[in-house]
Motif scaffolding. Structure first.
Motif, PDB file in Angstrom:
ATOM      1  N   TYR A   1     -12.426  -1.821   0.907  1.00 28.88           N
ATOM      2  CA  TYR A   1     -12.006  -2.921   0.047  1.00 28.88           C
ATOM      3  C   TYR A   1     -11.744  -4.204   0.833  1.00 28.88           C
ATOM      4  O   TYR A   1     -11.569  -5.269   0.250  1.00 28.88           O
ATOM      5  CB  TYR A   1     -10.729  -2.547  -0.702  1.00 28.88           C
ATOM      6  CG  TYR A   1     -10.895  -1.491  -1.777  1.00 28.88           C
ATOM      7  CD1 TYR A   1     -11.777  -1.678  -2.840  1.00 28.88           C
ATOM      8  CD2 TYR A   1     -10.148  -0.327  -1.741  1.00 28.88           C
ATOM      9  CE1 TYR A   1     -11.913  -0.717  -3.836  1.00 28.88           C
ATOM     10  CE2 TYR A   1     -10.273   0.642  -2.738  1.00 28.88           C
ATOM     11  CZ  TYR A   1     -11.159   0.438  -3.775  1.00 28.88           C
ATOM     12  OH  TYR A   1     -11.283   1.388  -4.763  1.00 28.88           O
ATOM     13  N   LEU A   2     -11.699  -4.101   2.154  1.00 28.31           N
ATOM     14  CA  LEU A   2     -11.276  -5.228   2.984  1.00 28.31           C
ATOM     15  C   LEU A   2     -12.416  -6.215   3.223  1.00 28.31           C
ATOM     16  O   LEU A   2     -13.591  -5.831   3.215  1.00 28.31           O
ATOM     17  CB  LEU A   2     -10.761  -4.709   4.329  1.00 28.31           C
ATOM     18  CG  LEU A   2      -9.593  -3.727   4.276  1.00 28.31           C
ATOM     19  CD1 LEU A   2      -9.276  -3.204   5.667  1.00 28.31           C
ATOM     20  CD2 LEU A   2      -8.367  -4.393   3.661  1.00 28.31           C
TER      21      LEU A   2
ATOM     22  N   THR B   1      -8.641   3.453   3.370  1.00 27.48           N
ATOM     23  CA  THR B   1     -10.036   3.065   3.532  1.00 27.48           C
ATOM     24  C   THR B   1     -10.124   1.620   3.998  1.00 27.48           C
ATOM     25  O   THR B   1      -9.187   0.839   3.831  1.00 27.48           O
ATOM     26  CB  THR B   1     -10.807   3.220   2.210  1.00 27.48           C
ATOM     27  OG1 THR B   1     -12.192   2.915   2.414  1.00 27.48           O
ATOM     28  CG2 THR B   1     -10.257   2.286   1.140  1.00 27.48           C
ATOM     29  N   HIS B   2     -11.272   1.278   4.582  1.00 26.62           N
ATOM     30  CA  HIS B   2     -11.524  -0.110   4.971  1.00 26.62           C
ATOM     31  C   HIS B   2     -12.466  -0.794   3.987  1.00 26.62           C
ATOM     32  O   HIS B   2     -12.724  -1.987   4.104  1.00 26.62           O
ATOM     33  CB  HIS B   2     -12.155  -0.154   6.364  1.00 26.62           C
ATOM     34  CG  HIS B   2     -13.457   0.584   6.443  1.00 26.62           C
ATOM     35  ND1 HIS B   2     -13.513   1.938   6.710  1.00 26.62           N
ATOM     36  CD2 HIS B   2     -14.730   0.172   6.273  1.00 26.62           C
ATOM     37  CE1 HIS B   2     -14.780   2.316   6.708  1.00 26.62           C
ATOM     38  NE2 HIS B   2     -15.539   1.268   6.445  1.00 26.62           N
TER      39      HIS B   2
ATOM     40  N   VAL C   1      -7.682  -4.681  -2.854  1.00 27.87           N
ATOM     41  CA  VAL C   1      -7.721  -5.148  -1.459  1.00 27.87           C
ATOM     42  C   VAL C   1      -6.344  -4.999  -0.827  1.00 27.87           C
ATOM     43  O   VAL C   1      -6.215  -4.552   0.328  1.00 27.87           O
ATOM     44  CB  VAL C   1      -8.197  -6.607  -1.394  1.00 27.87           C
ATOM     45  CG1 VAL C   1      -8.104  -7.138   0.035  1.00 27.87           C
ATOM     46  CG2 VAL C   1      -9.619  -6.729  -1.923  1.00 27.87           C
TER      47      VAL C   1
ATOM     48  N   ALA D   1     -12.257  -5.523   7.923  1.00 26.43           N
ATOM     49  CA  ALA D   1     -12.754  -4.144   7.916  1.00 26.43           C
ATOM     50  C   ALA D   1     -13.268  -3.739   9.291  1.00 26.43           C
ATOM     51  O   ALA D   1     -13.030  -2.614   9.748  1.00 26.43           O
ATOM     52  CB  ALA D   1     -13.864  -3.998   6.880  1.00 26.43           C
TER      53      ALA D   1
ATOM     54  N   SER E   1       0.824  -1.200   0.000  1.00 22.07           N
ATOM     55  CA  SER E   1       0.000   0.000   0.000  1.00 22.07           C
ATOM     56  C   SER E   1       0.864   1.258   0.000  1.00 22.07           C
ATOM     57  O   SER E   1       0.607   2.213  -0.746  1.00 22.07           O
ATOM     58  CB  SER E   1      -0.929  -0.008   1.219  1.00 22.07           C
ATOM     59  OG  SER E   1      -1.761   1.119   1.234  1.00 22.07           O
TER      60      SER E   1
ATOM     61  N   SER F   1      -5.926  -0.904  -0.528  1.00 25.86           N
ATOM     62  CA  SER F   1      -6.916  -0.277   0.364  1.00 25.86           C
ATOM     63  C   SER F   1      -6.699   1.228   0.511  1.00 25.86           C
ATOM     64  O   SER F   1      -6.640   1.759   1.625  1.00 25.86           O
ATOM     65  CB  SER F   1      -6.905  -0.962   1.742  1.00 25.86           C
ATOM     66  OG  SER F   1      -7.430  -2.251   1.644  1.00 25.86           O
TER      67      SER F   1
ATOM     68  N   SER G   1      -9.055   3.258  -6.695  1.00 21.31           N
ATOM     69  CA  SER G   1      -7.886   2.800  -5.951  1.00 21.31           C
ATOM     70  C   SER G   1      -6.630   3.440  -6.521  1.00 21.31           C
ATOM     71  O   SER G   1      -6.498   3.605  -7.746  1.00 21.31           O
ATOM     72  CB  SER G   1      -7.772   1.278  -6.042  1.00 21.31           C
ATOM     73  OG  SER G   1      -6.509   0.840  -5.560  1.00 21.31           O
TER      74      SER G   1
END
Length: 280
Positions: A205-206, A202-203, A268, A211, A58, A271, A251
């Motif tokens: 995509y988890l 961000t959460h 993912v 998440a 990330s 994120s 993303s």
């Protein structure tokens, strides 16, 4: 007493460094494989990596987003001035290096509040003869200090378009500090034709279980407590009234990444949302 280019007394940065407390810039440096970090930063970074194993991916993808965004702004949007807040510790292909490779006359102001970044400011102050760079020791939460700082006023012309770079910094500003008002104050000082480039953790995509853990941690229950994860809708709020350029809010791994090495990491794994928008 002598001062550096930030207006801070020379020799003071090391006096302000608290090695016992992790700092986002130093933790990010650790994830990127740098050496300008301390045990507290590494411990915090490892704890976050245990919960989110692809955090280093990330961080790398966010850095690549910064470079692509600056390249777009300099090459396609014709931007010649950049205000980069939340600069971080210098690494390869900083904003001025990318911009001045496209347009040597580019002028760049860096802003950060980490004394280690200040200690490395000389690496950020290299410039082409045609362009200029400067560094301000300041916090995003104090936009008035930034906008009225002599270094900014000497380096950029606020009557001409400026690219405001807020890359991987807004998620360190809690709702209680009203990050939307801070961004609006900065944008209000810029003329039409300016741009905002931003990215944000961000959460969304988890997987649901991960998440939920991330959301709980972001409220202060663990090593993620300094990061305020936000939804796509919340991130979109920073661009209210702006014209978002293609491919829109997406993303950072996918934003104009056609030229990046393949295969690309998944949304993912990264994120992180990113976008670039024009001030009409």
């Amino acid at each position: 007493m002598t001062t550096d280019t930030s207006g801070t007394p020379a020799g003071s940065p090391s006096d302000r460094i608290d090695t016992s407390v992790p700092h986002p810039a130093r933790r990010y440096n650790y994830w990127l494989g740098g050496k300008d970090n301390f045990q507290a930063d590494r411990d915090s970074g490892d704890a976050m990596a245990a919960a989110f194993p692809t955090i280093r991916t990330s961080a790398l993808e966010n850095r690549r987003f910064l470079q692509r965004a600056v390249g777009f702004l300099a090459r396609e949007a014709g931007i010649r001035q950049f205000l980069d807040i939340g600069t971080g510790i210098p690494t390869a292909n900083n904003t001025h290096e990318v911009a001045q490779a496209v347009t040597p006359e580019a002028r760049v102001i860096y802003v950060d509040n980490d004394p280690i970044v200040l200690a490395h400011a000389r690496a950020l102050l290299s410039s082409t003869p045609e362009g200029a760079t400067a560094y301000i020791d300041a916090d995003l939460r104090d936009p008035e200090r930034i906008l009225t700082h002599p270094e900014l006023l000497r380096t950029v012309d606020l009557s001409q378009p400026v690219a405001l770079m807020l890359v991987a910094v807004l998620h360190f500003v809690p709702d209680g500090d009203d990050p939307y008002a801070l961004v609006r104050r900065l944008l209000d000082a810029l003329p039409a034709g300016s741009y905002l480039a931003a990215s944000h953790a961000t959460h969304e995509y988890l997987p649901p279980a991960v998440a939920e853990e991330a959301r709980a941690a972001a409220k202060g229950g663990g090593p993620h407590g300094l990061i305020n994860l936000r939804t796509r809708a919340e991130f979109t709020g920073f661009f209210t009234g702006l014209d978002v350029v293609e491919p829109g809010i997406t993303s950072v791994a996918e934003w104009r990444a056609e030229g990046e090495p393949q295969p690309r990491p998944s949304v993912v794994e990264v994120s992180m949302y990113g976008a670039v928008a024009r001030l009409p």
